[in-house]
Design an enzyme around this catalytic site. Structure first.
Site, PDB file in Angstrom:
ATOM      1  N   LEU A  27       0.834  -1.208   0.000  1.00  0.00           N
ATOM      2  CA  LEU A  27       0.000   0.000   0.000  1.00  0.00           C
ATOM      3  C   LEU A  27       0.868   1.257   0.000  1.00  0.00           C
ATOM      4  CD1 LEU A  27      -2.676  -1.054   2.652  1.00  0.00           C
ATOM      5  CD2 LEU A  27      -2.723  -1.364   0.165  1.00  0.00           C
ATOM      6  N   ARG A  47       2.558  14.639   6.572  1.00  0.00           N
ATOM      7  CA  ARG A  47       3.404  15.067   7.691  1.00  0.00           C
ATOM      8  C   ARG A  47       4.887  15.162   7.314  1.00  0.00           C
ATOM      9  NH1 ARG A  47       1.699  11.179  12.372  1.00  0.00           N
ATOM     10  NH2 ARG A  47       0.709  10.038  10.680  1.00  0.00           N
ATOM     11  N   ASN A  63       6.363   8.541   9.505  1.00  0.00           N
ATOM     12  CA  ASN A  63       5.342   9.472   9.027  1.00  0.00           C
ATOM     13  C   ASN A  63       5.854  10.896   8.900  1.00  0.00           C
ATOM     14  OD1 ASN A  63       3.105   7.618   8.885  1.00  0.00           O
ATOM     15  ND2 ASN A  63       3.277   7.508  11.101  1.00  0.00           N
ATOM     16  N   ASN A  80      56.375   9.941 -10.206  1.00  0.00           N
ATOM     17  CA  ASN A  80      56.175  10.812  -9.042  1.00  0.00           C
ATOM     18  C   ASN A  80      55.865  12.218  -9.537  1.00  0.00           C
ATOM     19  OD1 ASN A  80      56.670  10.911  -5.899  1.00  0.00           O
ATOM     20  ND2 ASN A  80      57.426  12.820  -6.779  1.00  0.00           N
ATOM     21  N   ASN A 121      43.504  20.721 -17.720  1.00  0.00           N
ATOM     22  CA  ASN A 121      42.823  19.843 -18.682  1.00  0.00           C
ATOM     23  C   ASN A 121      41.801  20.583 -19.521  1.00  0.00           C
ATOM     24  OD1 ASN A 121      41.330  20.285 -16.325  1.00  0.00           O
ATOM     25  ND2 ASN A 121      40.114  18.442 -16.632  1.00  0.00           N
ATOM     26  N   GLY A 173      61.515  22.132 -11.629  1.00  0.00           N
ATOM     27  CA  GLY A 173      60.532  22.862 -10.831  1.00  0.00           C
ATOM     28  C   GLY A 173      59.996  24.052 -11.605  1.00  0.00           C
TER      29      GLY A 173
HETATM   30  C1  UD1 Z   1      -3.632   1.092   9.676  1.00  0.00           C
HETATM   31  C2  UD1 Z   1      -4.499  -0.009  10.229  1.00  0.00           C
HETATM   32  C3  UD1 Z   1      -4.205  -0.181  11.727  1.00  0.00           C
HETATM   33  C4  UD1 Z   1      -2.731  -0.451  11.925  1.00  0.00           C
HETATM   34  C5  UD1 Z   1      -1.893   0.646  11.272  1.00  0.00           C
HETATM   35  C6  UD1 Z   1      -0.441   0.264  11.301  1.00  0.00           C
HETATM   36  C7  UD1 Z   1      -6.547  -0.017   8.949  1.00  0.00           C
HETATM   37  C8  UD1 Z   1      -7.963   0.416   8.909  1.00  0.00           C
HETATM   38  N1  UD1 Z   1      -5.886   0.318  10.038  1.00  0.00           N
HETATM   39  O1  UD1 Z   1      -4.038   2.293  10.307  1.00  0.00           O
HETATM   40  O2  UD1 Z   1      -4.954  -1.252  12.251  1.00  0.00           O
HETATM   41  O3  UD1 Z   1      -2.444  -0.514  13.299  1.00  0.00           O
HETATM   42  O4  UD1 Z   1      -2.261   0.793   9.896  1.00  0.00           O
HETATM   43  O5  UD1 Z   1       0.333   1.317  10.813  1.00  0.00           O
HETATM   44  O6  UD1 Z   1      -6.081  -0.673   8.060  1.00  0.00           O
HETATM   45  N2  UD1 Z   1      -3.400   3.513   2.316  1.00  0.00           N
HETATM   46  C9  UD1 Z   1      -3.720   3.463   0.985  1.00  0.00           C
HETATM   47  N3  UD1 Z   1      -4.973   3.829   0.609  1.00  0.00           N
HETATM   48  C10 UD1 Z   1      -5.905   4.242   1.490  1.00  0.00           C
HETATM   49  C11 UD1 Z   1      -5.560   4.297   2.851  1.00  0.00           C
HETATM   50  C12 UD1 Z   1      -4.308   3.910   3.241  1.00  0.00           C
HETATM   51  O7  UD1 Z   1      -2.895   3.097   0.154  1.00  0.00           O
HETATM   52  O8  UD1 Z   1      -7.013   4.559   1.056  1.00  0.00           O
HETATM   53  C13 UD1 Z   1      -2.045   3.115   2.723  1.00  0.00           C
HETATM   54  C14 UD1 Z   1      -1.269   4.256   3.364  1.00  0.00           C
HETATM   55  O9  UD1 Z   1      -0.522   4.959   2.394  1.00  0.00           O
HETATM   56  C15 UD1 Z   1      -0.378   3.517   4.331  1.00  0.00           C
HETATM   57  C16 UD1 Z   1      -1.214   2.296   4.741  1.00  0.00           C
HETATM   58  O10 UD1 Z   1      -2.169   2.142   3.723  1.00  0.00           O
HETATM   59  O11 UD1 Z   1       0.801   3.052   3.716  1.00  0.00           O
HETATM   60  C17 UD1 Z   1      -1.869   2.454   6.093  1.00  0.00           C
HETATM   61  O12 UD1 Z   1      -2.774   3.528   6.011  1.00  0.00           O
HETATM   62  P1  UD1 Z   1      -2.981   4.543   7.207  1.00  0.00           P
HETATM   63  O13 UD1 Z   1      -3.972   5.542   6.804  1.00  0.00           O
HETATM   64  O14 UD1 Z   1      -1.652   5.022   7.682  1.00  0.00           O
HETATM   65  O15 UD1 Z   1      -3.650   3.574   8.270  1.00  0.00           O
HETATM   66  P2  UD1 Z   1      -3.666   3.758   9.812  1.00  0.00           P
HETATM   67  O16 UD1 Z   1      -4.770   4.658  10.175  1.00  0.00           O
HETATM   68  O17 UD1 Z   1      -2.319   4.079  10.309  1.00  0.00           O
HETATM   69 CA    CA Z   2      -0.187   4.665   9.483  1.00  0.00          CA
END
Ligand code: UD1
Ligand code: CA
Length: 478
Positions: free
Chosen positions: A9, A16, A231, A380, A389, A426
């Site tokens: 993902l 942030r 993050n 040397n 150059n 030299g």
């Molecule tokens: C998620 C988990 C949580 C876990 C935590 C660990 C869910 C609902 N919750 O929460 O249980 O403890 O990760 O870090 O899954 N992303 C997408 N598309 C989206 C949403 C998210 O690609 O629509 C990706 C984000 O870029 C990220 C990852 O999924 O890499 C996690 O998403 P994030 O929104 O950070 O989830 P958390 O709320 O942290």
């Molecule tokens: Ca997260």
């Protein structure tokens, strides 16, 4: 293992970071964050890898394909939650059976071995869902692992949905989950966004599996740092430090002496042979290779360099340079791309080299610029020599023959060559080729203009010193 699909993902915004660079592309330990994740994913030899991209996908997509050309990119136009992201990934993959692992793209410390062990356990236990869980001192923000009285996993409850008691749970969802593909496809169609965040929570699949009477389990990872994401820049620095600590420790275990691990930075792809010594304040970057018994540092940065066995590199900045066995470099040398130093050769103090092949045993000991040059073995080069150059339009080469000895403060006006065994006096400005065995002298005979200072610099301290010296001499001579 059977059919294995891994979904990474990487669609989230990562606001942030406050960066024009997408979060998962930020470098750490010599690779992007997602580069580390893909390396771990590749180690489990999946049948297919799907990356979900959204925010800044014009940056992320090509980067992923460059690192893993077989990856499938699934585009998530709007980020409606992890359940939504995985649904899009499953559609893009065409996977209908086997195991599906979901991971995030921002966990740079993740190791292939952990992912493999997790997948193996998931398959052996024949579960519908497995969670890679971890215990953390501050569980705020994570999904909590809710277990029943028997200790079996009942559900994952997200922070915003959790009751005060559930918020006390310190076992959390790392974000890495494994699914039976058939179960997952059905569950994704059932997950709703009827919750506090209005998102499709992938984690709701755990509760659904339990409702269906299917097996669910959590695999607690001891080393939770492997699943930690960065993050913001502070977390990135923390993880970077931890990653470095791990890399440095690994090299020490493999027989490398590191005097001060805290000030030594070694990137992921560096290779170091046993009995090499790394002194404080040293950064080894990119594809740098250090051979056995070499001593590097202190205060040295080498990127994509190869340092030969027993070589010594002191207070040096180098990039794309190859240093021979037992050669010495520095202190205060600047090795630019294309520098090659032969066995036992020397690039000394305040010397800059670029695109320069310096032969075995050849020496450029002091205060010199060597650009676009070939220096034969055993030659040397005198102190303060400039290889000129560049004529303002094009770069030209200088060739110095075997065992040639050139004088101090020379300028080689390229293109020019000095033959084998030749010499230069030299101060020579070498504009014409010097034949083998010849001595080149270009400076005019010295003339002394007596009394010049007193007549031309009257009233200065220099003139006063000259006058005193003259008067003393006149007195002694009577
Ligand atoms: C998620 C988990 C949580 C876990 C935590 C660990 C869910 C609902 N919750 O929460 O249980 O403890 O990760 O870090 O899954 N992303 C997408 N598309 C989206 C949403 C998210 O690609 O629509 C990706 C984000 O870029 C990220 C990852 O999924 O890499 C996690 O998403 P994030 O929104 O950070 O989830 P958390 O709320 O942290
Ligand atoms: Ca997260």
């Amino acid at each position: 293992m059977g059919n294995l699909t891994v979904i990474v993902l990487a669609a989230g915004g990562g606001t942030r970071m406050k960066s024009k660079t997408m979060k998962v592309l930020h470098p750490i330990g010599g690779r992007s964050m997602i580069g580390h994740v893909l390396r771990a994913v590749e180690a489990v030899e999946p049948t297919s890898v799907v990356a979900v991209v959204g925010h800044q996908r014009e940056q992320v997509g090509p980067h992923i394909i460059e690192l893993l050309p077989t990856a499938v990119l699934a585009v998530q136009e709007t980020q409606e939650g992890t359940g939504h992201a995985v649904r899009i990934a499953m559609e893009a993959s065409g996977t209908t059976s086997g195991t599906v692992i979901v991971a995030a793209g921002d966990t740079p410390l993740l190791e292939g071995e952990s992912l493999r062990a997790f997948a193996v356990e998931h398959e052996a236990a024949q579960r519908a869902v497995s969670i890679l869980s971890g215990k953390v001192p501050k569980p705020f923000g994570y999904g909590r692992i809710v277990r029943n009285a028997e200790g079996d996993v009942e559900a994952i409850v997200e922070e915003k949905e959790a009751t005060p008691e559930q918020r006390e749970i310190d076992e959390i969802n790392s974000g890495i989950l494994a699914f039976d593909a058939e179960f997952l496809i059905g569950a994704l169609a059932r997950i709703t966004n009827d919750n506090a965040k209005g998102e499709y929570y992938l984690t709701d699949a755990v509760g659904l599996a339990r409702e269906d009477g299917l097996t669910v389990g959590a695999h607690l990872i001891d080393d939770v740092a492997q699943t930690e994401g960065a993050n913001d820049r502070a977390q990135l620095a923390e993880l970077g430090k931890e990653l470095n600590r791990r890399i440095v420790t690994r090299w020490m275990k493999d027989g490398v002496t590191v005097m001060d691990p805290a000030t030594t930075w070694i990137e992921s792809d560096v290779v170091i042979e046993p009995d090499a010594t790394i002194l404080p304040g040293t950064q080894l970057l990119g594809a740098t290779v250090i051979r056995e018994d070499a001593v590097i540092g202190p205060d040295t940065t080498l990127k994509d360099c190869e340092i030969g066995a027993g070589a010594r590199v002191i207070r040096t900045h180098g990039e794309l340079a190859v240093i021979g066995d037992r050669a010495t470099v520095g202190p205060f040398a600047y090795l630019r791309p294309g520098t090659q130093l032969g066995v036992g050769g020397k690039i000394g103090t305040f010397v800059e080299t670029k695109n320069a092949q310096i032969g075995d045993g050849a020496k450029v000991p002091h205060l010199s610029y060597v650009g676009d040059a070939e220096i034969g073995e055993g030659a040397n080069i005198g102190a303060g020599t400039i290889f000129a150059n560049y004529d303002g339009v094009a770069k030209h080469r200088t060739t110095i023959g075997r065992h040639a000895k050139t004088g101090s403060n020379n300028t080689f006006v390229a293109p020019v060559s000095v033959g084998d065994g030749a010499g230069t006096a030299g101060g020579t400005i070498v504009r014409r080729n010097v034949p083998a065995g010849a001595l080149a002298v270009s400076s005019a005979p010295q003339r002394n203009l007596d009394g010049w200072t007193e007549s031309r610099r009257a009233g200065t301290a220099q003139a006063e010193a000259a006058r005193t010296a003259r008067e003393q001499q006149e007195k002694t001579e009577g």
